[in-house]
Design a protein around this motif. Structure first.
Motif, PDB file in Angstrom:
ATOM      1  N   ARG A 215       0.691  -1.042  -0.113  1.00 26.88           N
ATOM      2  CA  ARG A 215      -0.027   0.094   0.030  1.00 26.88           C
ATOM      3  C   ARG A 215       0.737   1.541  -0.029  1.00 26.88           C
ATOM      4  O   ARG A 215       0.491   2.219  -0.723  1.00 26.88           O
ATOM      5  CB  ARG A 215      -0.964   0.053   1.267  1.00 26.88           C
ATOM      6  CG  ARG A 215      -2.093  -1.179   1.144  1.00 26.88           C
ATOM      7  CD  ARG A 215      -2.966  -1.245   2.525  1.00 26.88           C
ATOM      8  NE  ARG A 215      -3.229   0.147   2.812  1.00 26.88           N
ATOM      9  CZ  ARG A 215      -3.861   0.558   3.943  1.00 26.88           C
ATOM     10  NH1 ARG A 215      -3.988  -0.592   4.859  1.00 26.88           N
ATOM     11  NH2 ARG A 215      -4.486   1.630   4.182  1.00 26.88           N
ATOM     12  N   LEU A 216       2.063   1.158   0.778  1.00 31.05           N
ATOM     13  CA  LEU A 216       2.826   2.398   0.714  1.00 31.05           C
ATOM     14  C   LEU A 216       3.366   2.575  -0.776  1.00 31.05           C
ATOM     15  O   LEU A 216       3.540   3.558  -1.052  1.00 31.05           O
ATOM     16  CB  LEU A 216       3.999   2.151   1.735  1.00 31.05           C
ATOM     17  CG  LEU A 216       3.766   2.188   3.067  1.00 31.05           C
ATOM     18  CD1 LEU A 216       4.740   1.622   4.177  1.00 31.05           C
ATOM     19  CD2 LEU A 216       3.120   3.613   3.675  1.00 31.05           C
ATOM     20  N   ALA A 217       3.891   1.314  -1.500  1.00 31.34           N
ATOM     21  CA  ALA A 217       4.393   1.822  -2.579  1.00 31.34           C
ATOM     22  C   ALA A 217       3.468   2.140  -3.727  1.00 31.34           C
ATOM     23  O   ALA A 217       3.567   2.923  -4.581  1.00 31.34           O
ATOM     24  CB  ALA A 217       4.737   0.332  -3.310  1.00 31.34           C
ATOM     25  N   GLU A 218       2.027   2.071  -3.444  1.00 29.43           N
ATOM     26  CA  GLU A 218       0.815   2.585  -4.231  1.00 29.43           C
ATOM     27  C   GLU A 218       0.883   4.023  -4.160  1.00 29.43           C
ATOM     28  O   GLU A 218       0.597   4.749  -5.088  1.00 29.43           O
ATOM     29  CB  GLU A 218      -0.327   1.841  -3.887  1.00 29.43           C
ATOM     30  CG  GLU A 218      -0.474   0.414  -4.411  1.00 29.43           C
ATOM     31  CD  GLU A 218      -1.623  -0.224  -3.750  1.00 29.43           C
ATOM     32  OE1 GLU A 218      -2.412   0.518  -3.302  1.00 29.43           O
ATOM     33  OE2 GLU A 218      -1.771  -1.349  -4.186  1.00 29.43           O
ATOM     34  N   ILE A 219       1.136   4.311  -2.684  1.00 24.49           N
ATOM     35  CA  ILE A 219       0.900   5.878  -2.556  1.00 24.49           C
ATOM     36  C   ILE A 219       2.302   6.746  -3.119  1.00 24.49           C
ATOM     37  O   ILE A 219       2.351   7.504  -3.813  1.00 24.49           O
ATOM     38  CB  ILE A 219       1.072   6.091  -1.092  1.00 24.49           C
ATOM     39  CG1 ILE A 219      -0.120   5.598  -0.351  1.00 24.49           C
ATOM     40  CG2 ILE A 219       1.242   7.572  -0.686  1.00 24.49           C
ATOM     41  CD1 ILE A 219      -0.362   5.513   1.166  1.00 24.49           C
TER      42      ILE A 219
END
Length: 464
Positions: A215-219
């Motif tokens: 999820r952090l990588a998507e942000i």
């Protein structure tokens, strides 16, 4: 405020004040060696945990969370150095400093430096630098304590700051080093339970570390980078080295930490203390940074990143557990603030007042000067923190960088290098401190990609 949380905090404060009273009644403040060093009777477990909790400070619950929230996984470079800091400190200088300090009759780390590098200039420069920088450092703890207390209790920052400061100052004045060491021991256990609990709750909330990373990588994929969010430190290995050094090699130069060596029961205590310190670090050190990173997902619109860990705790934990976590946060702050206050008062009375102002001062006079100085720092620190509270992370990293740069080579050489001499030690302290301060003020970290502590340690090492 929830009454359960308040009850835990009140109980916590009662315990630390009780330890202060116990130390006073035990006679730990009757003479200078008792007040400054606990009579040199502190065992390995208490030595390890007072050393670690003292070095961690409110930075771990405010600064570390803020740094992780804003820079992502890059912040773990600081944790990497911190994990090995305790065993490095105790292994390199612990045993030998304990032995030499007693042979020389030294009661403060600065008095020890003058005994090893004989010259009034050694003591005057070292004591002046220490008093200034430790006072600066304790300011960060007061700010952290005020912010934490305000969030927990709902009080205005001014009143919260006053309550936190009054409690810290009271038990430090009551019981001296023994009170500080045993409250640190108690507080380190509270810190460990609290941070592990909140990390577990945060991981459960986001579905585990792997899911969180996706999820952090998507942000923003750079949050996961070793170069920081937005690749702000890309290729800056000198800054990385500084992040690792400041809380590992650097804190061999912190007077309030190395004093722990002098207070050990015997030189051999250092070996077992190093093992305990490493075990505690492995469980504790990375957790606040990880919570700060997870807070990016849990609290995406957080106004003040320094409150990341506080806010996550209040959001995810039931009231009873929140009380433990809030006590842990206050414990981190108070365990460093008390040591800083005691050490600053000790240096002011023993290394400045008795050495340069009143050489015939009695032990009782020096004890009262120390206590008066502790009280004065508390009052001045309160007023400064009230008027202009700076960022806790900045104050801590600046003060600790300068302290490490100024003193680490002198302390290490004192026990390992027979040819280390007085002119070299004085040059080292001056060069390390001035280089580190100039590096910060001139913004050389940006142009050279070297952190202030890297430049400062290099200069002080070459000088000695």
């Amino acid at each position: 405020m929830n009454t359960t949380v308040l009850a835990f905090l009140v109980l916590y404060y009662v315990v630390v004040l009780g330890i202060g009273l116990w130390a006073m009644r035990r006679g730990a403040t009757d003479d200078l060696e008792g007040y400054f060093l606990g009579g040199r009777e502190v065992g390995p477990l208490v030595t390890a945990l007072t050393l670690q909790s003292t070095s961690m400070s409110g930075y771990m619950f405010l600064g570390a969370g803020s740094l992780a929230y804003t820079t992502g996984y890059w912040s773990l470079w600081f944790a990497a150095g911190d994990i090995g800091g305790g065993v490095l400190n105790l292994s390199i200088i612990g045993r030998r400093m304990r032995k030499l300090s007693q042979i020389m009759g030294s009661l403060t780390s600065i008095e020890y430096l003058e005994a090893r590098y004989p010259s009034p200039a050694t003591r005057l420069i070292a004591a002046s630098l220490s008093v200034f920088l430790l006072s600066f450092y304790v300011l960060a703890q007061f700010i952290a304590g005020g912010k934490g207390m305000a969030l927990v209790t709902g009080l205005d920052y001014e009143w919260a700051l006053l309550i936190a400061l009054a409690i810290i100052t009271t038990y430090t004045l009551l019981g001296g080093y023994l009170a500080v060491a045993y409250t640190d021991f108690f507080q380190s256990l509270i810190m460990l339970v609290g941070v592990v609990w909140i990390l577990g709750a945060a991981l459960a909330h986001v579905g585990g570390l792997t899911a969180a990373n996706h999820r952090l990588a998507e942000i923003d994929p750079t949050i996961l980078s070793i170069w920081g969010t937005g690749l702000g430190f890309e290729g800056q290995w000198g800054v990385v080295a500084g992040a690792v050094l400041v809380f590992s090699a650097g804190y061999m130069g912190w007077p309030h930490v190395v004093t722990r060596h002098m207070a050990m029961k015997r030189p051999a205590t250092a070996r077992l203390a190093g093992a305990y310190a490493t075990a505690w670090n492995l469980l504790f050190v990375s957790a606040p940074y990880l919570v700060g990173i997870l807070a990016i997902l849990i609290l995406p619109n957080l106004d003040d990143p320094e409150l990341a860990i506080f806010e996550v705790a209040q959001m995810l934990l039931p009231p009873a557990v929140t009380g433990i976590v809030m006590a842990a946060i206050m414990a981190a702050i108070m365990s460093t603030a008390d040591s800083l206050l005691l050490q600053t008062g000790s240096i002011a009375s023993r290394d400045l007042y008795e050495r340069f102002i009143n050489p015939r001062a009695s032990e009782q006079q020096m004890l009262w000067v120390s206590r008066a100085f502790v009280l004065a720092i508390g009052i001045i620190g309160y007023l400064v923190a009230l008027v202009e509270p700076p960022a806790v992370a900045f104050v801590v990293i600046f003060a600790t960088s300068v302290l490490g740069s100024a003193f680490a080579p002198a302390f290490v050489a004192a026990v390992w290098w027979k040819k280390a001499n007085t002119p070299g030690a004085i040059a080292s302290m001056v060069a390390g401190a001035t280089t580190s301060v100039f590096w910060e003020l001139a913004g050389l970290a940006v142009t050279t990609t070297l952190a202030p502590v890297t430049g400062g340690l290099t200069a002080s090492t070459v000088a000695i």
